[in-house]
Design a protein around this motif. Structure first.
Motif, PDB file in Angstrom:
ATOM      1  N   ALA A   1      37.528  47.428  36.852  1.00 42.61           N
ATOM      2  CA  ALA A   1      37.727  47.169  38.174  1.00 42.61           C
ATOM      3  C   ALA A   1      36.210  46.379  38.642  1.00 42.61           C
ATOM      4  N   ALA A   2      35.036  47.065  38.115  1.00 36.44           N
ATOM      5  CA  ALA A   2      34.053  46.492  38.390  1.00 36.44           C
ATOM      6  C   ALA A   2      33.570  45.040  37.578  1.00 36.44           C
ATOM      7  N   ASP A   3      34.155  44.952  36.414  1.00 34.95           N
ATOM      8  CA  ASP A   3      34.145  43.628  35.825  1.00 34.95           C
ATOM      9  C   ASP A   3      34.848  42.588  36.677  1.00 34.95           C
ATOM     10  N   LEU A   4      36.064  42.892  37.481  1.00 32.68           N
ATOM     11  CA  LEU A   4      36.752  42.115  38.179  1.00 32.68           C
ATOM     12  C   LEU A   4      35.785  41.805  39.397  1.00 32.68           C
ATOM     13  N   ALA A   5      35.292  42.772  40.097  1.00 34.43           N
ATOM     14  CA  ALA A   5      34.350  42.428  41.155  1.00 34.43           C
ATOM     15  C   ALA A   5      33.092  41.704  41.139  1.00 34.43           C
ATOM     16  N   THR A   6      32.635  41.922  39.636  1.00 33.80           N
ATOM     17  CA  THR A   6      31.540  40.919  39.282  1.00 33.80           C
ATOM     18  C   THR A   6      31.949  39.587  39.077  1.00 33.80           C
ATOM     19  N   ALA A   7      33.167  39.250  38.681  1.00 38.17           N
ATOM     20  CA  ALA A   7      33.659  37.927  38.394  1.00 38.17           C
ATOM     21  C   ALA A   7      34.165  37.335  39.819  1.00 38.17           C
ATOM     22  N   PHE A   8      34.819  37.951  40.605  1.00 33.91           N
ATOM     23  CA  PHE A   8      35.626  37.244  41.738  1.00 33.91           C
ATOM     24  C   PHE A   8      35.391  38.167  43.138  1.00 33.91           C
ATOM     25  N   ALA A   9      35.417  37.479  44.091  1.00 35.89           N
ATOM     26  CA  ALA A   9      35.705  38.143  45.347  1.00 35.89           C
ATOM     27  C   ALA A   9      36.926  38.122  45.823  1.00 35.89           C
TER      28      ALA A   9
END
Length: 272
Positions: free
Chosen positions: A203-211
């Motif tokens: 989930a942290a990777d996803l938050a890094t990549a996209f809002a």
């Protein structure tokens, strides 16, 4: 080191610590009697111990998916003997092991299946080989090796009484995910019964990549899906979200992302 016939005798010499539950995870499915037979073996040895069937729906021989399922579940389970059997190498020279981690013991084949769960429980304390008489049948170690060992461990047998220490447990190859603003590269870690694609990315990777709310393209092999980064399944027809285990996932609302894309565990995923 103990044989099957000697395990019962060990009960008089082991510590008092035991468990009132055994959790059970396999790729056996429910069409055959394999899970029930293993539970019957446990009941004959430790009739008061409850068996909690976590899942028998791991795809056949899918060690990584079984490892992910168990690792994501153990934090929500009581201290127990966690019995897991996804064992493509049954009958070969691969070892049977009992691993202490946190307040629990994990039992299964030494093929990488148990290690992620042990790490999720706080890390490996000890690991011992389960050494038994050569089973009469080489194809059902769930019944003949792992279930009896789990039952005796639940009754209080120390893993050290089952065999020597194992300093070199087999570990699954690590999966690398790459996240940067506007891009996430990973692979499919698991496919659940709804067809949702759980990614190795967090989930942290996803938050890094996209809002949240970003419109993205998901590429898996020849399949290309337009999707929205959301919070829950109803946010879009195709949604990329953080799932309940803390991983990024691709889902189709009221449908199946696996059916839409043909994706399977191990497939590369690029979201941009």
């Amino acid at each position: 080191m103990a044989t099957t016939g000697q395990l019962t005798d060990l009960l008089g010499h082991c510590g008092a610590m035991g468990y009132d539950r055994i959790t059970f995870t396999t790729d056996y499915g429910l069409a055959d009697g394999f899970p029930g037979v293993c539970e019957g073996v446990i009941a004959r040895i430790a009739p008061a111990v409850r068996v909690l069937h976590l899942s028998h729906g791991v795809p056949p021989q899918a060690v990584r998916q079984g490892a992910a399922l168990l690792a994501q579940a153990v934090a929500h389970l009581p201290d127990a003997v966690h019995l897991a059997v996804v064992d493509p190498g049954v009958g070969t020279a691969r070892r049977a092991v009992a691993i202490r981690a946190g307040g629990s013991v994990l039992v299964g084949p030494d093929n990488g299946l148990l290690v992620p769960a042990a790490e999720a429980l706080g890390g490996i304390t000890t690991a011992h080989e389960i050494v038994v008489d050569e089973p009469e049948h080489a194809t059902f170690h769930g019944r003949d090796v792992f279930a009896p060992a789990a039952a005796h461990l639940a009754l209080g047998v120390d893993p050290a009484d089952l065999g020597g220490p194992v300093p070199d447990l087999v570990r699954l190859p690590e999966i690398t995910s790459t996240a940067a603003p506007g891009s996430l590269t990973s692979e499919v870690l698991a496919v659940d019964g709804f067809g949702n694609l759980q990614l190795a990315a967090t989930a942290a990777d996803l938050a890094t990549a996209f809002a949240r709310g970003a419109e993205v393209e998901v590429v898996i092999g020849p399949a290309r899906l337009r999707a929205v980064v959301g919070r829950t399944f109803a946010d879009a027809e195709v949604v990329v979200l953080a799932d309940s285990a803390g991983h990024a996932a691709v889902a189709v609302n009221l449908g199946s992302a696996a059916a839409r894309t043909g994706a399977r565990p191990g497939d590369a995923v690029v979201i941009s």
